[in-house]
Design a protein around this motif. Structure first.
Motif, short mmCIF file in Angstrom:
data_model
loop_
_atom_site.label_atom_id
_atom_site.label_comp_id
_atom_site.label_asym_id
_atom_site.label_seq_id
_atom_site.Cartn_x
_atom_site.Cartn_y
_atom_site.Cartn_z
N TYR A 105 18.62 -25.92 -32.43
CA TYR A 105 18.41 -25.77 -30.99
C TYR A 105 17.97 -27.11 -30.39
O TYR A 105 17.23 -27.87 -31.03
CB TYR A 105 17.32 -24.74 -30.71
CG TYR A 105 17.67 -23.31 -31.01
CD1 TYR A 105 18.80 -22.71 -30.46
CD2 TYR A 105 16.84 -22.54 -31.81
CE1 TYR A 105 19.10 -21.37 -30.73
CE2 TYR A 105 17.13 -21.20 -32.08
CZ TYR A 105 18.26 -20.63 -31.54
OH TYR A 105 18.55 -19.32 -31.80
N VAL A 126 20.77 -19.68 -23.34
CA VAL A 126 21.15 -20.52 -24.47
C VAL A 126 22.63 -20.88 -24.37
O VAL A 126 23.50 -20.00 -24.36
CB VAL A 126 20.89 -19.80 -25.81
CG1 VAL A 126 21.24 -20.71 -26.99
CG2 VAL A 126 19.44 -19.33 -25.89
N VAL A 167 18.01 -23.86 -23.30
CA VAL A 167 18.28 -24.17 -24.71
C VAL A 167 19.77 -24.46 -24.90
O VAL A 167 20.62 -23.84 -24.24
CB VAL A 167 17.89 -22.99 -25.64
CG1 VAL A 167 18.09 -23.36 -27.11
CG2 VAL A 167 16.44 -22.55 -25.39
N ALA A 169 22.53 -24.80 -28.27
CA ALA A 169 22.64 -24.52 -29.70
C ALA A 169 23.93 -25.12 -30.24
O ALA A 169 24.99 -25.03 -29.60
CB ALA A 169 22.62 -23.02 -29.96
#
Length: 244
Positions: A105, A126, A167, A169
C-alpha cells in the motif's frame, strides 16, 4: 517430457506460439522506448518455450492483466503470464509460480494510516489496477474500504493523486518508482499479499500439454534461468518461487 507432435500442435493451433504479454506489470515485461522492443522475464520465458517447441513466437501484447487473461481464456493466445488467482482458474490451466512478487500500500506522508490494518475502513478509497491480481484479491478481502479501479496498474498512482484517494495498492517496485517521482508519498511497512506469478494455458489444450508446461516452468527455476533473467533485467525485490 519430450516434445511430441501432439504437444506442439496443442500449443500452436495457428502454426505459431501466441504469447499473451502484459505490459502493465513492469517486473515482468516492458517496452524499450527507443526501439519498441519488448523485454523482461516473461518475454525471455516465452522465447525459450518457443525454442523448445521449435516454433515461432507471436507476441500478443496488452496493457493490463485483465485483457491478457481474457485473450487466453478466449483462446486468442496459447500461453500467458499471470498471477494465480481462483477467479482465473475456471478457463486457465496454471503452472506452479515461477516468481513471487510483493503487493504493498502507498499513502501520503501526512496520512494517519500507519499499518495494513488501518486501510480497511469505510472512509478510505483504495486505487487498484482494474483486473489486476491486487484488484481480485482486495475485492475479496476488503470489507469496508471502497475500491477505485484505475485503467491499468501503471496508472494507479495517478488515479490515487488525481482523485484525492486515501490509498494506492500495487507492485512494490512500481509504487516505489512512482513515490520517487512524486514527493510526499510513502509505502507502508508491510506487504499485504504475495503474488504467485505463473504461466498459464487454455484449459482445453489437454493434460499432456499442461504437464509439459508445468515441467518447463520447474526446469526454468531449477536451472537458474529465471534467476538470471531477473538479474539481467535488474529486477529488485522479485523472488524466484520455490519448486512446485
Amino acid at each position: 517430457m519430450a516434445v511430441t507432435d501432439s504437444i506442439r500442435a496443442a500449443f500452436t493451433p495457428t502454426g505459431k506460439l501466441r504469447a499473451s504479454l502484459n505490459l502493465g506489470n513492469p517486473i515482468l515485461a516492458n517496452r524499450d522506448a527507443a526501439t519498441g522492443r519488448l523485454f523482461g522475464v516473461s518475454i525471455d520465458l516465452a522465447d525459450e518455450f518457443g525454442r523448445r517447441l521449435g516454433v515461432e513466437v507471436e507476441q500478443v501484447v496488452f496493457d493490463t492483466a485483465g485483457k491478457s487473461v481474457e485473450a487466453l481464456a478466449d483462446e486468442r493466445a496459447d500461453i500467458g503470464f499471470f498471477a494465480v488467482d481462483p477467479a482465473r482458474g475456471a478457463s486457465i490451466e496454471f503452472t506452479a509460480p515461477y516468481v513471487l512478487i510483493e503487493g504493498y500500500y502507498l499513502v501520503r506522508n501526512e496520512s494517519a494510516i500507519r499499518s495494513n490494518a488501518d486501510v480497511d475502513v469505510a472512509a478510505h478509497r483504495v486505487a487498484v489496477g482494474k483486473g489486476s491480481a491486487y484488484d481480485l484479491f482486495l475485492t475479496r478481502e476488503l470489507r469496508h474500504a471502497q475500491i477505485v479501479r484505475a485503467p491499468s496498474s501503471p496508472t494507479v498512482v495517478r488515479t490515487f493523486l488525481d482523485g484525492g484517494l486515501e490509498v494506492a495498492a500495487g507492485v512494490r517496485q512500481q509504487l516505489e518508482a512512482d513515490a520517487a517521482r512524486h514527493p510526499g508519498l510513502r509505502l507502508l511497512d508491510e506487504r499485504f499479499m504475495v503474488i504467485r506469478q505463473a504461466m498459464g494455458m487454455p484449459g482445453s489444450r489437454g493434460g499432456d500439454a499442461a504437464r509439459f508446461l508445468r515441467e518447463f516452468v520447474e526446469d526454468m527455476k531449477s536451472s537458474g534461468f529465471v534467476a538470471e533473467a531477473l538479474a539481467r533485467h535488474r529486477i529488485d525485490g522479485a523472488l524466484v518461487a520455490p519448486a512446485g
